[in-house]
Scaffold this active site. Structure first.
Site, short mmCIF file in Angstrom:
data_model
loop_
_atom_site.label_atom_id
_atom_site.label_comp_id
_atom_site.label_asym_id
_atom_site.label_seq_id
_atom_site.Cartn_x
_atom_site.Cartn_y
_atom_site.Cartn_z
CG MET A 111 -2.13 1.12 1.78
SD MET A 111 -2.60 1.35 2.76
CE MET A 111 -0.99 0.90 3.77
CB SER B 138 2.55 -4.88 2.74
OG SER B 138 1.43 -4.57 3.70
CD GLN B 139 -2.84 -3.40 -0.57
OE1 GLN B 139 -3.50 -2.56 0.24
NE2 GLN B 139 -2.95 -2.30 -1.51
CG ASP C 278 3.91 -4.86 11.37
OD1 ASP C 278 3.33 -3.69 11.00
OD2 ASP C 278 4.31 -5.67 10.09
CG HIS D 179 4.87 -3.85 7.49
ND1 HIS D 179 4.46 -4.90 8.08
CD2 HIS D 179 4.01 -3.33 6.50
CE1 HIS D 179 3.56 -5.00 6.77
NE2 HIS D 179 3.45 -3.82 5.98
#
Length: 324
Positions: free
Chosen positions: A59, A133-134, A251, A307
């Site tokens: 993202m 991530s996504q 994270d 993250h």
């Protein structure tokens, strides 16, 4: 092949009236030349024998940011000379690619990626995939929905496979987009308007409203087999050689962080979490993960950072072996 080469040289020497010693020397020289050519050929092929890699950003990022995906692509190419790396760009421009990560229906993004992968001749023999991530759960959807060309290993770097219930930092506190996303998700993540126009809503998993999530989630509830079990999804995922999941121990972005290892909150509350192995998804084996786990196909790795924060040394030691 070597036999026929020697035979041809021998026949040639005989027809040219060479002595036995001259013929022997010619044959030996030919063998040495041929062996050298084979060796050089092997080296040349070896430099291009690496399995291609497809990567998908997270993202707020895009395919070619020199500080993120561009750096990852360059690092992999330096460590594995000759490898072909496709960094997915969803859209025609970098701006479109970034915006797609917020506002383009995830199912459309996955279909776009599947088509791009299928049309790339360099990927026709199969490829490894690495999502950040996504982008990790989006690539898992590619594995489940689009088996050709085949995905061999899937590496999820901080992917939220059971979704999220909160967007801290998102990815920056001063982002107006993030503020708007938070408000939209808190006020109505499962309304048609928000689901269809906000990417993060499509993997928003509210443990306090489990029925609403299962009924209205347009993306995550589908690929996680929350409504019905699609045997094709299950079969396709199980063809992976390895499914590697990386969790970041410090994270501050993903909530809950156990989603990076396919865990989540226990249904009905938002404090206690459960592991993948404790979940109904695993016990009912709706995705084939239990069978994959028993076969040694699931790999759980951890990085002691925030993250998507890791060192080159950690990457080379932990992830590079799955790309070779």
């Amino acid at each position: 092949m070597l036999y026929y080469f020697i035979l041809c040289v021998t026949l040639l020497s005989n027809t040219c009236g060479l002595t036995e010693r001259e013929s022997f020397r010619l044959n030996m020289a030919s063998l040495l030349l041929f062996g050298s050519l084979l060796l050089l050929s092997g080296v040349a092929q070896g430099s291009n024998n690496s399995i291609p890699l497809v990567i998908w950003h997270g993202m707020g990022d895009n395919c070619c940011n020199p500080l993120s995906m561009g750096a990852i692509k360059k690092m992999v190419e330096e460590e594995l000379p000759g490898i072909y790396v496709l960094s997915l760009m969803i859209g025609k421009t970098l701006k479109e690619d970034t915006e797609s990560g917020f506002f383009m229906d995830v199912n459309e993004q996955v279909a776009f990626a599947c088509d791009k992968i299928a049309q790339d001749p360099k990927l026709k023999g199969g490829y490894n995939a690495m999502g950040f991530s996504q982008g990790a759960q989006f690539l898992r959807a590619v594995a489940q929905r689009c088996p050709y060309p085949p995905m061999k290993n899937l590496i999820s770097v901080g992917g939220q496979h059971q979704g999220v219930y909160g967007l801290p930092r998102c990815p920056g506190e001063s982002s107006h987009i993030c503020d708007w996303i938070r408000k939209a998700l808190n006020s109505g993540a499962y309304t048609d308007l928000v689901q269809k126009h906000l990417v993060q809503a499509q993997y928003w998993h509210d443990p306090l409203n489990d029925d609403l999530y299962k009924q209205h989630s347009l993306f995550l509830a589908d690929i996680n087999q929350e409504r019905v079990v699609n045997e094709t999804y299950k079969k396709n995922l199980m063809t992976l050689e390895k499914f590697v999941m990386v969790k970041f121990l410090q994270d501050t972005v993903v909530d809950p962080v156990v989603s990076e290892w396919f865990g989540f909150f226990k249904t009905g509350q938002a404090k206690e979490t459960e592991t993948l192995q404790e979940s109904a998804l695993y016990k009912e084996d709706r995705l084939g993960l239990a069978e994959m786990d028993k076969a040694g196909k699931l790999v759980f790795l951890a990085s002691d950072g925030d993250h998507l924060q890791f060192t080159k040394e950690w990457f080379n030691a932990k992830l590079l072996p799955y790309l070779q």
